[in-house]
Design an enzyme around this catalytic site. Structure first.
Site, PDB file in Angstrom:
ATOM      1  CG  HIS A 150      55.156  23.297  34.178  1.00 46.23           C
ATOM      2  ND1 HIS A 150      55.581  22.608  35.295  1.00 46.23           N
ATOM      3  CD2 HIS A 150      53.819  23.443  34.305  1.00 46.23           C
ATOM      4  CE1 HIS A 150      54.537  22.356  36.072  1.00 46.23           C
ATOM      5  NE2 HIS A 150      53.453  22.842  35.484  1.00 46.23           N
ATOM      6  CB  CYS A 166      50.118  22.872  34.128  1.00 49.70           C
ATOM      7  SG  CYS A 166      49.791  24.639  34.201  1.00 49.70           S
TER       8      CYS A 166
END
Length: 190
Positions: A150, A166
């Protein structure tokens, strides 16, 4: 470091380092200095020659190097600088792109909320959302791993060990990757 391939998908996800932005966004504040971020951050992509051959469209993440390679041909890839999991939050394994979203909203997972009291249930989409401009959702089989590739508005964390597992990119880079990657693409995390 626990591998996803072990069959236990850890329900940690998105970046504790962005908790402050999440709380501010949920409260309707524009940011620590009262302004909405205006920059998508730098573009770090470069075409490189890679050592091993992978199918075009494969994403290869090398955590130790903090790089993400999108394979474009036999031994060539577009390489991006990324932020990765801090100590205790790094993982390895093979997953796939199960979903993509532009300006995604963010729902902190239960484990993250347990570690960081006060996190909201939902941070709506927008320029202050911790997932940034794009979210690429990683799945193991048909199960969402809760890990993402992301964007971020905290550019200083790209290139570091700062997330809860992440992979963070500048918003400029994640927009570029988002346009190139397909749902179903293999993602190899080393």
């Amino acid at each position: 470091m626990k591998a996803i391939d072990s069959g236990r998908i850890r329900s940690r996800a998105i970046d504790v380092g962005l908790v402050v932005l999440a709380i501010l966004a949920a409260a309707g504040d524009a940011g620590a200095d009262g302004r909405v971020p205006r920059s998508l951050g730098p573009t770090t992509s470069a075409v490189v020659t890679i050592e091993k051959s992978y199918a075009a469209g494969t994403i290869v993440i090398v955590t130790a190097n903090r790089t993400l390679d999108l394979v474009i041909s036999d031994r060539r890839a577009i390489r991006y600088k990324i932020g990765v999991g801090r100590d205790g939050f790094r993982w390895s394994g093979t997953v796939r792109v199960g979903r993509k979203a532009e300006w995604p909203d963010w729902r902190p997972p239960a484990e993250m909320k347990a570690r960081s009291a006060g996190l909201p249930d939902l941070v709506p989409a927008g320029p202050l959302n911790p997932l940034g401009a794009r979210g690429i959702y990683l799945y193991k089989g048909s199960t969402d791993t809760l890990y993402r590739i992301h964007g971020t508005n905290e550019q200083s964390t790209v290139g570091g060990f700062a997330s809860s597992g992440c992979f963070r990119m500048s918003n400029a880079d994640v927009i570029d990757l988002y346009e190139r990657v397909k749902i179903g693409s293999t993602v190899i995390v080393k």
